[in-house]
Design a protein around this motif. Sequence first.
Motif, PDB file in Angstrom:
ATOM      1  N   CYS A  70       0.824  -1.225   0.000  1.00 18.31           N
ATOM      2  CA  CYS A  70       0.000   0.000   0.000  1.00 18.31           C
ATOM      3  C   CYS A  70       0.850   1.263   0.000  1.00 18.31           C
ATOM      4  N   THR A  71       1.918   1.215   0.738  1.00 17.28           N
ATOM      5  CA  THR A  71       2.747   2.415   0.858  1.00 17.28           C
ATOM      6  C   THR A  71       3.268   2.895  -0.501  1.00 17.28           C
ATOM      7  N   THR A  72       3.337   2.004  -1.495  1.00 21.00           N
ATOM      8  CA  THR A  72       3.863   2.413  -2.804  1.00 21.00           C
ATOM      9  C   THR A  72       2.801   3.016  -3.724  1.00 21.00           C
ATOM     10  N   PHE A  73       1.520   2.795  -3.422  1.00 25.56           N
ATOM     11  CA  PHE A  73       0.494   3.345  -4.314  1.00 25.56           C
ATOM     12  C   PHE A  73      -0.606   4.126  -3.590  1.00 25.56           C
ATOM     13  N   ARG A  74      -0.488   4.332  -2.297  1.00 21.02           N
ATOM     14  CA  ARG A  74      -1.528   5.036  -1.531  1.00 21.02           C
ATOM     15  C   ARG A  74      -1.812   6.422  -2.113  1.00 21.02           C
ATOM     16  N   THR A  75      -0.769   7.196  -2.402  1.00 17.33           N
ATOM     17  CA  THR A  75      -0.964   8.541  -2.952  1.00 17.33           C
ATOM     18  C   THR A  75      -1.773   8.481  -4.236  1.00 17.33           C
ATOM     19  N   ARG A  76      -1.486   7.502  -5.066  1.00 11.81           N
ATOM     20  CA  ARG A  76      -2.181   7.374  -6.345  1.00 11.81           C
ATOM     21  C   ARG A  76      -3.679   7.151  -6.149  1.00 11.81           C
ATOM     22  N   ILE A 108      -4.891   5.617   6.076  1.00 11.57           N
ATOM     23  CA  ILE A 108      -3.865   5.611   7.119  1.00 11.57           C
ATOM     24  C   ILE A 108      -3.713   4.178   7.611  1.00 11.57           C
ATOM     25  N   GLY A 109      -2.471   3.715   7.706  1.00  8.99           N
ATOM     26  CA  GLY A 109      -2.203   2.352   8.181  1.00  8.99           C
ATOM     27  C   GLY A 109      -2.218   1.343   7.048  1.00  8.99           C
ATOM     28  N   GLY A 110      -1.937   0.092   7.377  1.00 12.86           N
ATOM     29  CA  GLY A 110      -1.936  -0.977   6.377  1.00 12.86           C
ATOM     30  C   GLY A 110      -0.821  -0.854   5.358  1.00 12.86           C
ATOM     31  N   ASP A 111       0.271  -0.191   5.723  1.00 17.59           N
ATOM     32  CA  ASP A 111       1.360   0.054   4.771  1.00 17.59           C
ATOM     33  C   ASP A 111       1.846  -1.212   4.075  1.00 17.59           C
ATOM     34  N   ASN A 112       1.867  -2.333   4.786  1.00 16.46           N
ATOM     35  CA  ASN A 112       2.402  -3.567   4.208  1.00 16.46           C
ATOM     36  C   ASN A 112       1.343  -4.460   3.582  1.00 16.46           C
ATOM     37  N   SER A 152     -11.586  -0.661  -5.412  1.00 15.51           N
ATOM     38  CA  SER A 152     -11.079  -1.988  -5.044  1.00 15.51           C
ATOM     39  C   SER A 152      -9.817  -1.883  -4.194  1.00 15.51           C
ATOM     40  N   LEU A 153      -8.900  -1.033  -4.607  1.00 14.42           N
ATOM     41  CA  LEU A 153      -7.643  -0.893  -3.875  1.00 14.42           C
ATOM     42  C   LEU A 153      -7.846  -0.256  -2.507  1.00 14.42           C
ATOM     43  N   ARG A 154      -8.759   0.691  -2.407  1.00 13.45           N
ATOM     44  CA  ARG A 154      -9.016   1.343  -1.123  1.00 13.45           C
ATOM     45  C   ARG A 154      -9.565   0.344  -0.100  1.00 13.45           C
ATOM     46  N   GLY A 155     -10.254  -0.693  -0.577  1.00 15.19           N
ATOM     47  CA  GLY A 155     -10.774  -1.713   0.326  1.00 15.19           C
ATOM     48  C   GLY A 155      -9.672  -2.460   1.063  1.00 15.19           C
ATOM     49  N   ASN A 156      -8.510  -2.540   0.473  1.00 14.07           N
ATOM     50  CA  ASN A 156      -7.370  -3.250   1.069  1.00 14.07           C
ATOM     51  C   ASN A 156      -6.317  -2.293   1.607  1.00 14.07           C
TER      52      ASN A 156
END
Length: 186
Positions: A111-117, A139-143, A131-135
Amino acid sequence: MIGPNINSVREFNVIDTIRSQLESLCPSVVSCADIVVVATRDSVVALGGPSWNVLQGRRDSASAGLNAANSNLIAPTLSLSGLISAFLNKGFTTNEMVALSGSHTISQARCTTFRTRIYIETNINSTLVASLRGNCPNIGGDNNLSPLDMTSPTSFDNAYFKNLQNQKGPLTRTSGQIRKNCRKAN
């Protein structure tokens, strides 16, 4: 150095297991480097991709390891010109860079690599964002991991590139520029 690819090279235990079994049969004959290349080829074939002849006889590096991998992997956040330059510095052509990028069809990203996107950028497919926001919470869930090819994450195919053309790539827009650049070069 903490970067987007930190600790992304994993599963060395699989290589170690294969190496132990081979060492018991043929001591000091097969290198870990050869095992990695053969395992890569066999994995690609098992996932529906092409096969190729593997030249064997690679020597293992005396200095390879997790620290080297963490500091030498090319960041996915580079601009297109930055990616091309980084790959050129490692001895790869632009077309080879694009071909290697295609391996992301069976890759995952944290997540940390695409959260901003998915929370700030607008040049991304809205269904993919949902779909991606569901996972990947804001904030949090970086890994937490998500496939880079949401269409066919367990098949070695060209869906990764097709997804990029349709704004369905979790990573930055640079990935889409890679595909466009490849078409212009050919």
